[in-house]
Design an enzyme around this catalytic site. Structure first.
Site, PDB file in Angstrom:
ATOM      1  N   LEU A  14       0.871  -1.164   0.000  1.00 53.52           N
ATOM      2  CA  LEU A  14       0.000   0.000   0.000  1.00 53.52           C
ATOM      3  C   LEU A  14       0.914   1.222   0.000  1.00 53.52           C
ATOM      4  O   LEU A  14       1.976   1.206   0.620  1.00 53.52           O
ATOM      5  CB  LEU A  14      -0.889   0.034   1.253  1.00 53.52           C
ATOM      6  CG  LEU A  14      -1.930  -1.073   1.408  1.00 53.52           C
ATOM      7  CD1 LEU A  14      -2.644  -0.929   2.749  1.00 53.52           C
ATOM      8  CD2 LEU A  14      -2.942  -1.053   0.266  1.00 53.52           C
ATOM      9  N   ASP A  15       0.511   2.262  -0.684  1.00 48.48           N
ATOM     10  CA  ASP A  15       1.301   3.487  -0.655  1.00 48.48           C
ATOM     11  C   ASP A  15       1.462   3.972   0.785  1.00 48.48           C
ATOM     12  O   ASP A  15       0.612   3.690   1.649  1.00 48.48           O
ATOM     13  CB  ASP A  15       0.618   4.592  -1.466  1.00 48.48           C
ATOM     14  CG  ASP A  15       0.584   4.283  -2.955  1.00 48.48           C
ATOM     15  OD1 ASP A  15       1.377   3.444  -3.408  1.00 48.48           O
ATOM     16  OD2 ASP A  15      -0.254   4.894  -3.657  1.00 48.48           O
ATOM     17  N   LYS A  16       2.514   4.728   1.025  1.00 48.97           N
ATOM     18  CA  LYS A  16       2.784   5.252   2.366  1.00 48.97           C
ATOM     19  C   LYS A  16       1.547   5.886   2.986  1.00 48.97           C
ATOM     20  O   LYS A  16       1.221   5.636   4.154  1.00 48.97           O
ATOM     21  CB  LYS A  16       3.916   6.278   2.297  1.00 48.97           C
ATOM     22  CG  LYS A  16       4.173   7.021   3.596  1.00 48.97           C
ATOM     23  CD  LYS A  16       5.243   8.087   3.433  1.00 48.97           C
ATOM     24  CE  LYS A  16       5.420   8.883   4.722  1.00 48.97           C
ATOM     25  NZ  LYS A  16       6.434   9.950   4.582  1.00 48.97           N
TER      26      LYS A  16
END
Length: 327
Positions: free
Chosen positions: A142-144
């Site tokens: 998942l993106d940051k």
């Protein structure tokens, strides 16, 4: 380190598909084997530990689909990623799997600019045995600044199973996305995603990109905004953010793809400020489903909406929302 450093044998056998044609070998492998870094794959190609149709190739060589990839390599356990006592919100854990609810702001694994303080560091502290797996068992990202559910393998067998389920698009992933604009209805989005031709930190819908399919439906409508349920068939980098921006429904708070906030005309100062200050893309991985690697059981998890996104939705509801298709 001395000869006591532990090693792990890595073996993979796969066949490239027709839609890989015309692309660099290392680019294709980075997508098919996401558990390994691109630099690691390049090293294996150059050393001959990864071969194409039993022949050595160069990372930059083109592929045309149908080639058989064989990987037989020895991986020294990565001691650079150290265990760190970072809190984890564990939703499920058994001998094969670990499912976590990742908070926004937590990077998944070390990379340039984020050498530690990541989910991978936290996983190694939670279970030191995960050091025997590539990236401590992390098989997808998942993106940051995206919150929500993420699955981690705890054994090599589970790792292989989860990677294969992801490749076959058998893992169910559903998100909540608050977008700018008033969507009339849901739709299927099939638009290839690849690196932006001039802005290398961005992805974009491009003719030569990788196939990418998203499905979205309307959950709630607000003045100037819509809450969507988004499901992924594929898992390209920034896929939801890119697809929704391409449709001119960028995510609230997405500075990379969304542009400036657009508070609805006549809204309160409180709502205006909340929309302008929302610090991340308004995206939350709320549901996850997959087959258990050991016994094939269908497993499903759901978590509550992230607190910051729920608070913003509450403010939008206070100023008038229209329930469309409650989840």
């Amino acid at each position: 380190m001395n000869g006591g450093v532990a090693h792990q044998r890595i073996e993979r056998d796969l066949v490239l598909e027709a839609d890989h044609a015309g692309r660099r070998l290392d680019q294709v492998l980075a997508e098919l084997l996401p558990e390994f870094s691109r630099s690691r794959l390049q090293q294996w190609i150059e050393s001959g530990e990864l071969v194409v149709d039993d022949q050595r190739r160069r990372p930059r060589d083109k592929v045309w689909g149908g080639e058989r990839i064989r990987l037989a390599a020895t991986l020294a356990l990565d001691e650079r990623c150290v265990a760190q006592p970072i809190a984890l919100d564990i939703v499920h854990e058994d001998d094969a799997l670990l499912v976590v609810n990742k908070p926004a702001g937590l990077v998944v694994h070390p990379a340039a600019g984020n050498p530690d303080g990541t989910l991978q560091n936290a996983l190694l502290h939670h279970d030191p045995g995960l050091a025997a797996l590539p990236r401590a068992g992390i098989v997808h990202r998942l993106d940051k600044d995206t919150s929500g559910l993420l699955v981690v393998a705890k054994t090599l067998a589970a790792h292989r199973s989860l990677v294969e389920q992801l490749r076959l698009r058998e893992v169910h992933r559903e998100y909540r996305a608050l977008v700018i604009g008033e969507c009339v209805a849901g739709a299927r989005v099939e638009a290839p995603v690849g690196r932006h031709p001039t802005q290398r930190t961005r992805m974009a819908v491009v003719a030569g990109g990788r196939p990418a399919v998203s499905h979205y439906r309307v959950l709630e409508r607000f003045p100037g905004h819509t809450l969507l349920a988004v499901e992924l068939e594929t898992g390209r980098t920034h896929q939801i953010r890119v697809h929704m921006s391409h449709l001119r429904y960028p995510l609230v708070g997405d500075r990379l793809y969304g542009g400036r906030p657009r508070p609805p005309r006549g809204c309160s100062e409180a709502l205006r400020g909340a929309l302008q200050r929302f610090p991340r893309q308004a995206l939350h991985a709320i549901r996850l489903g997959l087959r258990h690697p050991e016994d094939g059981r269908e497993l499903h998890w759901e978590v509550a909406m992230a607190a910051d996104l729920e608070a913003l939705l509450a403010q939008l509801r206070e100023e008038g929302g229209d329930d469309a298709d409650p989840a």
